[in-house]
Write a protein that holds these residues in place. Structure first.
Motif, PDB file in Angstrom:
ATOM      1  N   ALA A  88       1.560  -3.482   3.826  1.00  0.00           N
ATOM      2  CA  ALA A  88       0.415  -4.241   3.597  1.00  0.00           C
ATOM      3  C   ALA A  88       0.627  -5.885   3.804  1.00  0.00           C
ATOM      4  O   ALA A  88      -0.155  -6.304   4.469  1.00  0.00           O
ATOM      5  CB  ALA A  88       0.003  -4.281   2.093  1.00  0.00           C
ATOM      6  N   ARG A 111      -5.342  -4.472   3.207  1.00  0.00           N
ATOM      7  CA  ARG A 111      -4.235  -3.549   3.703  1.00  0.00           C
ATOM      8  C   ARG A 111      -3.488  -2.695   2.556  1.00  0.00           C
ATOM      9  O   ARG A 111      -3.209  -1.694   2.920  1.00  0.00           O
ATOM     10  CB  ARG A 111      -3.456  -4.303   4.450  1.00  0.00           C
ATOM     11  N   LEU A 112      -3.348  -3.412   1.431  1.00  0.00           N
ATOM     12  CA  LEU A 112      -2.741  -2.781   0.394  1.00  0.00           C
ATOM     13  C   LEU A 112      -3.479  -1.205  -0.096  1.00  0.00           C
ATOM     14  O   LEU A 112      -2.812  -0.225  -0.292  1.00  0.00           O
ATOM     15  CB  LEU A 112      -2.681  -3.575  -0.689  1.00  0.00           C
TER      16      LEU A 112
END
Length: 325
Positions: free
Chosen positions: A217, A103-104
């Motif tokens: 994130a 997600r980051l």
């Protein structure tokens, strides 16, 4: 089970929730915005590294890599050794760590692409609507800040309200309105330009992008929504300080009040906003004592040491094992 995994998982949770919440309520940050911004960045980076450190510790416990870096156990054997509940919890935490990492990366790419597209569209728009050669813009003396501001990246919009913001990037722009020219004198205009140039020179937009990516994130139930607002305010305070060094506090205060109702478009950094009153009041306050920034810088370094070592050392050890194997 190795205590490193739960320790770093707990540290990641603390650094993404309670710590940002407490730091956003602190008032010393307004008097030492540069040190506070460094501390904010250290907290965010340490939170990410702690999450990854927890994942690495769990992976090493579940896989038990041998001298060649390859796993020496199997899931069934680890279930027997740890017990089904603890093994399941470890797998869930490890999966969550991997998810945060993915997600980051996704959030960083998405925020960067989205922001640059918005700026590109808005840049084309202000270039088409530019009125830098209008009678209002030409009405000042040849040596005034307005005349000096008519550079290749300053654009003037035909609007009566005082507006000032900048579009960072390679093709940067400083956008002013004709109402800014008619409402402000030369000292105030100098303060406005110094404020916007500070944003462009220091690339404050990249700091905001980083915090936005980190915010998106982490899962909603652990992240703090106060971090983005606090960092955005600190960035404006840093730009205010640059303007004060150029003109003094009074012109800056007048410029802030005049442009208080202006709202910058998404992807831009503007002079006005809802924090005008706080920023004007801050101009009359004394700067923080030297010990406060010093403590903040030391705290930033201390926060980064433990998770950085926890993440870097295991990776280097495993890499060395794989190379030997």
């Amino acid at each position: 089970m190795n205590v490193a995994a739960p320790v770093f998982a707990a540290l990641a949770l603390v650094l993404t929730g309670p710590v940002p919440m407490a730091l956003s309520r602190a008032r010393w940050t307004h008097r030492a915005p540069r040190a506070a911004l460094v501390l904010w960045q250290a907290v965010a980076i340490a939170a990410v590294l702690s999450a990854f450190g927890s994942g690495l510790a769990i992976a090493s416990q579940l896989l038990v890599p041998g001298p060649d870096g390859r796993p020496t156990t199997s899931p069934t054997r680890e279930i027997d050794a740890l017990g089904a509940p603890l093994w399941t919890l470890s797998v869930i935490v490890f999966a969550l760590t991997v998810l945060i990492g993915l997600r980051l990366m996704y959030a960083g790419i998405r925020v960067g692409v989205r922001t640059r597209r918005r700026r590109a569209r808005h840049r084309i728009l202000v270039d088409l609507l530019d009125r830098a050669d209008s009678p209002v813009a030409r009405s000042r003396r040849a040596d005034s800040p307005v005349a000096r501001a008519r550079s290749s990246y300053v654009r003037v919009l035909d609007m009566p309200e005082p507006i000032a913001y900048c579009l960072p990037g390679v093709r940067r722009r400083v956008v002013l309105s004709e109402g800014t020219f008619t409402s402000l004198g030369d000292p105030e205009l100098t303060a406005v330009l110094a404020h916007e140039h500070s944003h462009l020179r220091a690339r404050h937009d990249l700091v905001l992008e980083f915090f936005t990516a980190v915010h998106e994130a982490f899962p909603r139930f652990v992240r703090s929504g106060s971090a983005l607002g606090a960092v955005a305010l600190l960035i404006e305070l840093l730009a205010d300080d640059s303007a004060v060094r150029a003109t003094g506090p009074t012109p800056v205060a007048r410029a802030l009040v005049a442009c208080s109702n202006s709202v910058a478009p998404q992807g831009a950094l503007g002079l006005g906003g809802t924090s005008t009153l706080l920023r004007v009041q801050r101009l009359g306050e004394p700067a923080a004592r030297r010990r406060i920034p010093a403590i903040a810088y030391l705290g930033s370094a201390a926060i980064l040491v433990l998770p950085t070592i926890a993440v870097a050392v295991p990776w280097l050890v495993e890499l060395e094992r794989l190379l030997r194997g």
